[in-house]
Design a protein around this motif. Structure first.
Motif, PDB file in Angstrom:
ATOM      1  N   LEU A  49       0.866  -1.222   0.140  1.00  0.00           N
ATOM      2  CA  LEU A  49       0.057  -0.037   0.092  1.00  0.00           C
ATOM      3  C   LEU A  49       0.725   1.424   0.011  1.00  0.00           C
ATOM      4  N   SER A  50       2.115   1.216   0.420  1.00  0.00           N
ATOM      5  CA  SER A  50       3.061   2.480   0.314  1.00  0.00           C
ATOM      6  C   SER A  50       3.244   2.838  -0.944  1.00  0.00           C
ATOM      7  N   THR A  51       3.020   1.871  -2.066  1.00  0.00           N
ATOM      8  CA  THR A  51       3.225   2.219  -3.289  1.00  0.00           C
ATOM      9  C   THR A  51       2.188   3.424  -3.714  1.00  0.00           C
ATOM     10  N   LEU A  52       1.054   3.580  -2.880  1.00  0.00           N
ATOM     11  CA  LEU A  52       0.024   4.505  -3.484  1.00  0.00           C
ATOM     12  C   LEU A  52       0.468   5.958  -3.265  1.00  0.00           C
ATOM     13  N   SER A  53       1.468   5.957  -2.330  1.00  0.00           N
ATOM     14  CA  SER A  53       2.170   7.557  -1.893  1.00  0.00           C
ATOM     15  C   SER A  53       2.939   7.774  -3.049  1.00  0.00           C
ATOM     16  N   LEU A  54       3.326   7.053  -3.903  1.00  0.00           N
ATOM     17  CA  LEU A  54       4.569   7.261  -5.027  1.00  0.00           C
ATOM     18  C   LEU A  54       3.568   8.186  -5.922  1.00  0.00           C
ATOM     19  N   GLY A  55       2.391   7.885  -6.422  1.00  0.00           N
ATOM     20  CA  GLY A  55       1.453   8.579  -7.140  1.00  0.00           C
ATOM     21  C   GLY A  55       1.448   9.955  -6.691  1.00  0.00           C
ATOM     22  N   THR A  56       1.440  10.460  -5.558  1.00  0.00           N
ATOM     23  CA  THR A  56       1.188  11.651  -4.928  1.00  0.00           C
ATOM     24  C   THR A  56       2.554  12.624  -4.904  1.00  0.00           C
ATOM     25  N   GLY A  57       3.626  11.820  -5.116  1.00  0.00           N
ATOM     26  CA  GLY A  57       4.873  12.343  -5.126  1.00  0.00           C
ATOM     27  C   GLY A  57       5.679  12.462  -3.813  1.00  0.00           C
ATOM     28  N   VAL A  59       7.694  10.877  -1.665  1.00  0.00           N
ATOM     29  CA  VAL A  59       8.578   9.917  -1.573  1.00  0.00           C
ATOM     30  C   VAL A  59       9.166   9.590  -0.303  1.00  0.00           C
ATOM     31  N   ALA A  60       9.367  10.343   0.740  1.00  0.00           N
ATOM     32  CA  ALA A  60       9.528  10.012   2.109  1.00  0.00           C
ATOM     33  C   ALA A  60       8.438   9.180   2.812  1.00  0.00           C
ATOM     34  N   LEU A  61       7.369   9.487   2.366  1.00  0.00           N
ATOM     35  CA  LEU A  61       6.233   8.577   3.097  1.00  0.00           C
ATOM     36  C   LEU A  61       6.189   7.136   2.402  1.00  0.00           C
ATOM     37  N   PHE A  62       6.502   7.191   1.098  1.00  0.00           N
ATOM     38  CA  PHE A  62       6.513   5.835   0.539  1.00  0.00           C
ATOM     39  C   PHE A  62       7.802   5.031   1.203  1.00  0.00           C
ATOM     40  N   ALA A  63       8.893   5.836   1.299  1.00  0.00           N
ATOM     41  CA  ALA A  63       9.870   4.872   1.795  1.00  0.00           C
ATOM     42  C   ALA A  63       9.790   4.443   3.219  1.00  0.00           C
ATOM     43  N   VAL A  64       9.192   5.519   4.122  1.00  0.00           N
ATOM     44  CA  VAL A  64       9.033   5.066   5.305  1.00  0.00           C
ATOM     45  C   VAL A  64       8.135   3.948   5.417  1.00  0.00           C
ATOM     46  N   PHE A  65       6.859   3.944   4.926  1.00  0.00           N
ATOM     47  CA  PHE A  65       5.901   2.925   4.800  1.00  0.00           C
ATOM     48  C   PHE A  65       6.378   1.542   4.309  1.00  0.00           C
ATOM     49  N   ALA A 113      15.311   9.250   0.638  1.00  0.00           N
ATOM     50  CA  ALA A 113      13.890   9.594   0.668  1.00  0.00           C
ATOM     51  C   ALA A 113      13.894  11.069   1.132  1.00  0.00           C
ATOM     52  N   PHE A 114      14.735  11.240   2.419  1.00  0.00           N
ATOM     53  CA  PHE A 114      14.464  12.316   3.291  1.00  0.00           C
ATOM     54  C   PHE A 114      15.602  13.705   2.526  1.00  0.00           C
ATOM     55  N   THR A 115      16.466  13.264   2.196  1.00  0.00           N
ATOM     56  CA  THR A 115      17.556  14.227   1.555  1.00  0.00           C
ATOM     57  C   THR A 115      17.594  14.867   0.173  1.00  0.00           C
ATOM     58  N   LEU A 116      17.576  13.503  -0.740  1.00  0.00           N
ATOM     59  CA  LEU A 116      17.677  13.668  -2.187  1.00  0.00           C
ATOM     60  C   LEU A 116      15.962  13.812  -2.502  1.00  0.00           C
ATOM     61  N   LYS A 117      15.541  12.878  -2.050  1.00  0.00           N
ATOM     62  CA  LYS A 117      13.874  12.994  -2.506  1.00  0.00           C
ATOM     63  C   LYS A 117      13.601  12.745  -4.062  1.00  0.00           C
ATOM     64  N   LEU A 118      14.470  11.777  -4.416  1.00  0.00           N
ATOM     65  CA  LEU A 118      14.470  11.128  -5.519  1.00  0.00           C
ATOM     66  C   LEU A 118      13.604   9.873  -5.721  1.00  0.00           C
ATOM     67  N   ALA A 119      12.247  10.015  -6.335  1.00  0.00           N
ATOM     68  CA  ALA A 119      11.598   8.863  -6.647  1.00  0.00           C
ATOM     69  C   ALA A 119      12.028   7.715  -7.045  1.00  0.00           C
ATOM     70  N   LEU A 120      12.680   7.721  -8.172  1.00  0.00           N
ATOM     71  CA  LEU A 120      13.272   6.747  -9.046  1.00  0.00           C
ATOM     72  C   LEU A 120      14.437   6.090  -8.052  1.00  0.00           C
ATOM     73  N   LEU A 121      15.321   6.555  -7.614  1.00  0.00           N
ATOM     74  CA  LEU A 121      16.313   6.080  -6.822  1.00  0.00           C
ATOM     75  C   LEU A 121      15.722   5.379  -5.726  1.00  0.00           C
ATOM     76  N   CYS A 122      15.068   6.080  -4.982  1.00  0.00           N
ATOM     77  CA  CYS A 122      14.313   5.472  -3.966  1.00  0.00           C
ATOM     78  C   CYS A 122      13.480   4.089  -4.055  1.00  0.00           C
ATOM     79  N   LEU A 123      12.768   4.169  -4.982  1.00  0.00           N
ATOM     80  CA  LEU A 123      12.206   3.086  -5.814  1.00  0.00           C
ATOM     81  C   LEU A 123      13.089   1.730  -6.014  1.00  0.00           C
ATOM     82  N   ILE A 124      14.293   2.342  -6.767  1.00  0.00           N
ATOM     83  CA  ILE A 124      15.318   1.071  -6.771  1.00  0.00           C
ATOM     84  C   ILE A 124      15.495   0.613  -5.631  1.00  0.00           C
TER      85      ILE A 124
END
Length: 158
Positions: A49-57, A59-65, A113-124
């Motif tokens: 379910l954390s992937t739902l937060s990726l659509g909203t941009g 990134v930190a919320l996605f990574a934490v959950f 997630a908290f410093t760079l906030k790069l969604a693609l890198l965080c996903l990888i």
């Protein structure tokens, strides 16, 4: 053995032995299996379910959950073997690399997630984290890693 054990269990004992007199919480075998299943499923669902937060941009919320879900799934085994044995087995030679990669990916994922906030890198990084948890978990299944290597090798040879 209960959730919170105060001594390690010798390798030749059943991991779910009910005779540990030093336990401060006693659960029967069925309760521990339910605890394991519920904890594992909840962790898995949180990660998915954390992937739902990726659509909203977010990134930190996605990574934490995602990370929280993986940690909860990992902690589900404490219902079976207890936290002391969990830590001991995490750093056994057969699991040490997978454990270090998994724990490192947790830290690196959250830092990115908290410093760079790069969604693609965080996903990888989350994918690597999940793969490390999967590889770690496979070490508990007799010939689990060998079967995975065979399947992946068969897929690559196609």
């Amino acid at each position: 053995m209960a959730i919170w054990e105060t001594s390690s269990v010798p390798n030749n004992e059943d991991v779910m032995d009910d005779s540990n007199p030093l336990s401060c919480v006693q659960l029967d075998r069925t309760q521990r299996l339910y605890g394991f299943g519920i904890c594992f499923i909840v962790g898995f669902l949180i990660s998915i379910l954390s992937t739902l937060s990726l659509g909203t941009g977010q990134v930190a919320l996605f990574a934490v959950f995602f990370t929280l879900g993986n940690i909860i799934s990992l902690m589900s085994t404490t219902f079976l073997i207890g936290p002391a044995k969990q830590l001991k087995t995490m750093f056994a030679p057969v699991r040490m690399v997978a454990s270090i990669v998994f724990l490192s990916m947790i830290v690196i994922t959250l830092v990115v997630a908290f410093t760079l906030k790069l969604a693609l890198l965080c996903l990888i990084l989350c994918i690597v984290q999940a793969l490390a948890l999967f590889w770690y978990s496979a070490s508990y299944i007799p010939y689990g890693r060998a079967a995975i290597k065979k399947v992946v090798g068969g897929c690559i040879d196609v």
